[in-house]
Design a protein around this motif. Structure first.
Motif, PDB file in Angstrom:
ATOM      1  N   UNK A  94       0.816  -1.205   0.000  1.00 19.45           N
ATOM      2  CA  UNK A  94       0.000   0.000   0.000  1.00 19.45           C
ATOM      3  C   UNK A  94       0.858   1.266   0.000  1.00 19.45           C
ATOM      4  N   UNK A  95       1.925   1.282   0.786  1.00 16.38           N
ATOM      5  CA  UNK A  95       2.746   2.479   0.926  1.00 16.38           C
ATOM      6  C   UNK A  95       3.427   2.849  -0.395  1.00 16.38           C
ATOM      7  N   UNK A  96       4.039   1.866  -1.048  1.00 18.18           N
ATOM      8  CA  UNK A  96       4.733   2.169  -2.310  1.00 18.18           C
ATOM      9  C   UNK A  96       3.746   2.599  -3.389  1.00 18.18           C
ATOM     10  N   UNK A  97       2.569   1.984  -3.409  1.00 16.05           N
ATOM     11  CA  UNK A  97       1.553   2.374  -4.377  1.00 16.05           C
ATOM     12  C   UNK A  97       1.063   3.791  -4.098  1.00 16.05           C
ATOM     13  N   UNK A  98       0.929   4.109  -2.818  1.00 15.41           N
ATOM     14  CA  UNK A  98       0.486   5.455  -2.442  1.00 15.41           C
ATOM     15  C   UNK A  98       1.522   6.500  -2.844  1.00 15.41           C
ATOM     16  N   UNK A  99       2.806   6.202  -2.648  1.00 17.17           N
ATOM     17  CA  UNK A  99       3.860   7.132  -3.055  1.00 17.17           C
ATOM     18  C   UNK A  99       3.815   7.353  -4.565  1.00 17.17           C
ATOM     19  N   UNK A 100       3.577   6.269  -5.297  1.00 19.08           N
ATOM     20  CA  UNK A 100       3.468   6.382  -6.746  1.00 19.08           C
ATOM     21  C   UNK A 100       2.347   7.317  -7.160  1.00 19.08           C
ATOM     22  N   UNK A 101       1.202   7.220  -6.488  1.00 17.09           N
ATOM     23  CA  UNK A 101       0.069   8.086  -6.837  1.00 17.09           C
ATOM     24  C   UNK A 101       0.248   9.507  -6.316  1.00 17.09           C
ATOM     25  N   UNK A 102       1.054   9.696  -5.288  1.00 22.89           N
ATOM     26  CA  UNK A 102       1.417  11.056  -4.885  1.00 22.89           C
ATOM     27  C   UNK A 102       2.254  11.703  -5.994  1.00 22.89           C
ATOM     28  N   UNK A 103       3.153  10.917  -6.593  1.00 24.82           N
ATOM     29  CA  UNK A 103       3.935  11.428  -7.722  1.00 24.82           C
ATOM     30  C   UNK A 103       3.032  11.781  -8.896  1.00 24.82           C
ATOM     31  N   UNK A 104       1.989  10.976  -9.122  1.00 26.33           N
ATOM     32  CA  UNK A 104       1.001  11.310 -10.154  1.00 26.33           C
ATOM     33  C   UNK A 104       0.354  12.667  -9.840  1.00 26.33           C
ATOM     34  N   UNK A 105       0.040  12.880  -8.565  1.00 27.31           N
ATOM     35  CA  UNK A 105      -0.564  14.145  -8.165  1.00 27.31           C
ATOM     36  C   UNK A 105       0.376  15.320  -8.396  1.00 27.31           C
ATOM     37  N   UNK A 106       1.662  15.134  -8.076  1.00 25.67           N
ATOM     38  CA  UNK A 106       2.651  16.194  -8.307  1.00 25.67           C
ATOM     39  C   UNK A 106       2.761  16.496  -9.793  1.00 25.67           C
ATOM     40  N   UNK A 107       2.786  15.432 -10.602  1.00 26.81           N
ATOM     41  CA  UNK A 107       2.872  15.614 -12.059  1.00 26.81           C
ATOM     42  C   UNK A 107       1.664  16.376 -12.588  1.00 26.81           C
ATOM     43  N   UNK A 108       0.497  16.047 -12.084  1.00 30.21           N
ATOM     44  CA  UNK A 108      -0.710  16.730 -12.536  1.00 30.21           C
ATOM     45  C   UNK A 108      -0.691  18.206 -12.149  1.00 30.21           C
ATOM     46  N   UNK A 109      -0.245  18.491 -10.931  1.00 27.63           N
ATOM     47  CA  UNK A 109      -0.175  19.882 -10.483  1.00 27.63           C
ATOM     48  C   UNK A 109       0.832  20.670 -11.318  1.00 27.63           C
ATOM     49  N   UNK A 110       1.974  20.064 -11.645  1.00 24.18           N
ATOM     50  CA  UNK A 110       2.988  20.741 -12.442  1.00 24.18           C
ATOM     51  C   UNK A 110       2.509  21.027 -13.856  1.00 24.18           C
ATOM     52  N   UNK A 111       1.759  20.087 -14.424  1.00 30.31           N
ATOM     53  CA  UNK A 111       1.309  20.253 -15.813  1.00 30.31           C
ATOM     54  C   UNK A 111       0.073  21.123 -15.931  1.00 30.31           C
TER      55      UNK A 111
END
Length: 420
Positions: A94-111
Motif C-alpha cells: 500500500x505504501x509504495x503504491x500510495x507514493x506512486x500516486x502522490x507522484x502522479x498528483x505532483x505531475x498533474x499539479x505541475x502540468x
C-alpha cells in the motif's frame, strides 16, 4: 516565424497526446489495485491522497511555471509522471503504491495550465486581435476525442496484450502502464522539439531566483484573483462546476448498473465512457457555427449553456431506462463541450502574462475544491436519499452559478466582443 496555425497545431498535438496518455489507465486503475491485493477502502485512500497532493501544489506549481517558464515546468511534470508510472508498476504494498500516486498528483499539479498558458501567451503575441475562443474550440474537438480513443484502447490492452506481461510475472493491467511509459517518452521528445517559448522578461532568471520569487508571485496572484471581481466570479463558476460534476462522475456507473440489472457487461460502461468524451468533442465542433448563428456576448452565451447544463442534470435524474439516460448523458457532455472554450477564453482575458499560469492553477484549485466538497455532500445525499436527488442538487447549483456570468459582463477588465 511561426504562424498562428502552426502554433495551434502544436498545442492540439501536445494536449491530445497528454490526455491520451492519462486515458490509458482510466479504465483499469482500480482493477490494477485490486489485482495488487488492495481492498476498496485502500483504493479510496490512495485516490484521496493523490487528490490532496494536487490541491496542495496547484498554486505553488502554477507560480513556478510563471517564474521559470511553461515549457520547462511541463517537461519536469513529464519526468514526475514517468517516475510515478515506474513506481506504481513495481509497487509491492500500500505504501509504495500510495507514493506512486502522490507522484502522479505532483505531475498533474505541475502540468496544470502550463501548456494552456503557453498557447494563450504565444497566440496573443502573434494575433493580438485574434479570436481566441474559436482556436480553443478547435483544440476542444481533438482533446476529448483523443481521451475517448485512449479510454477504449486502455480497456482493450489487458485482453489483447495483458497475457504477455503475465508471462513475465506481472498482472495483465501492467501493459497499460508500460504503454503509458512509452508514450510519456514520446511526449517529452515532441515537447522539447516543437514547443518554442518566447520567455517573458519576468522569467529571465536562474532557477534558484525563480524559487525565491515564487512565494511573492503566488501571494500577488491570489490577491489579484480575489480583488478582481470578474476573476473571482469566474473562479466561483469553476467551484460550482466541480461540485456538480463530481456527483455525476462518481455515481453514473452505479446508477446505470441499477438500470441494467445483474446482466450488465463491462463493455457497456466502456462505450459510455468513450461516448461522453466524443460528445464533448462534438460540442467543441459545434461552438463556432452556433456562436456565429447566435451572435451574442460570450457572457450571455455562457449563461444560457450553464443554465442548460443544470436543466440537463435535472432531466438525467428523472431517467429510469438506459436508453433515455444515454441520450441525455451525451447531450449534457456535448453542451459542456460547447461552453468549455468560451469559458476558458473569458477567464484568460482577465489575466496578465506574468501571472497566467498561477491564475490557471488557482482556477483548477477552485474546481477541485468544488469537487472535494461535492464528494462529501453527494456521498451523504446518495447514501441517505438517492443518486437522483443528489443530481437535482447539482443541477440547482449549476443553474444558480449561471447568473454569475451576467455579472462578469459588467465588471470584466476588457469588453468582450460578440462571439462570432
Amino acid at each position: 516565424m511561426r504562424s498562428a496555425q502552426s502554433l495551434l497545431f502544436v498545442y492540439i498535438l501536445n494536449q491530445s497526446l497528454h490526455w491520451f496518455i492519462i486515458g490509458l489507465i482510466l479504465p483499469v486503475s482500480s482493477l490494477f489495485m485490486l489485482d495488487k491485493g488492495l481492498n476498496l477502502q485502500e483504493i479510496g485512500l490512495i485516490f484521496a491522497v493523490s487528490s490532496a497532493a494536487v490541491l496542495l501544489l496547484e498554486l505553488p506549481t502554477g507560480g513556478l511555471s510563471d517564474a521559470l517558464g511553461r515549457k520547462r515546468v511541463y517537461l519536469i511534470s513529464l519526468l514526475f509522471m514517468l517516475g510515478a508510472v515506474l513506481l506504481v508498476m513495481v509497487s509491492w504494498n500500500l505504501i509504495t503504491l500510495m507514493i506512486g500516486y502522490i507522484l502522479f498528483g505532483i505531475a498533474r499539479a505541475l502540468s496544470s495550465g502550463s501548456i494552456d498558458a503557453w498557447f494563450v501567451d504565444e497566440y496573443n503575441r502573434l494575433e493580438p486581435e485574434g479570436d481566441l475562443s474559436s482556436k480553443l474550440a478547435k483544440a476542444g474537438i481533438f482533446i476529448p476525442l483523443a481521451m475517448g480513443i485512449s479510454a477504449l484502447a486502455g480497456g482493450w490492452l489487458p485482453d489483447l496484450l495483458g497475457p504477455l506481461t503475465s508471462d513475465f510475472g506481472a498482472g495483465i493491467y501492467s501493459i497499460n502502464f508500460i504503454a503509458m511509459a512509452v508514450m510519456i517518452l514520446v511526449q517529452f521528445l515532441l515537447t522539447a522539439k516543437l514547443v518554442v517559448e518566447q520567455i517573458h522578461e519576468s522569467r529571465t532568471m536562474s532557477m534558484l531566483s525563480g524559487f525565491r520569487q515564487l512565494p511573492q508571485l503566488v501571494t500577488d496572484s491570489v490577491q489579484y484573483g480575489f480583488k478582481q471581481i470578474a476573476v473571482f466570479l469566474l473562479l466561483l463558476t469553476s467551484l460550482a462546476w466541480g461540485f456538480a460534476f463530481s456527483g455525476l462522475e462518481t455515481y453514473w456507473q452505479p446508477q446505470v448498473k441499477n438500470m441494467l440489472g445483474p446482466d450488465s457487461a463491462n463493455w457497456q460502461f466502456g462505450l459510455l465512457t468513450a461516448g461522453y468524451f466524443l460528445s464533448a468533442s462534438a460540442g467543441s465542433l459545434l461552438f463556432t457555427p452556433l456562436s456565429k448563428l447566435m451572435r451574442m456576448p460570450v457572457t450571455v452565451l455562457l449563461f444560457g449553456f450553464r443554465s442548460a447544463l443544470g436543466i440537463l442534470f435535472l432531466i438525467l435524474a428523472a431517467q429510469h431506462g438506459v436508453a433515455g439516460f444515454t441520450v441525455f448523458y451525451f447531450i449534457l457532455f456535448m453542451s459542456n463541450g460547447i461552453a468549455g472554450s468560451p469559458d476558458m477564453a473569458l477567464f484568460n482575458q482577465q489575466l496578465n502574462e506574468n501571472n497566467r499560469s498561477t491564475m490557471q492553477s488557482l482556477n483548477s484549485l477552485f474546481l477541485q475544491l468544488g469537487g472535494m466538497i461535492g464528494s462529501f455532500v453527494h456521498g451523504f445525499i446518495a447514501q441517505y436519499a438517492s443518486i437522483s436527488i443528489t443530481w437535482c442538487v447539482a443541477g440547482g447549483v449549476l443553474i444558480a452559478s449561471a447568473f454569475l456570468y451576467l455579472n462578469v459582463r459588467e465588471n470584466e477588465k476588457d469588453p468582450i466582443r460578440a462571439v462570432g
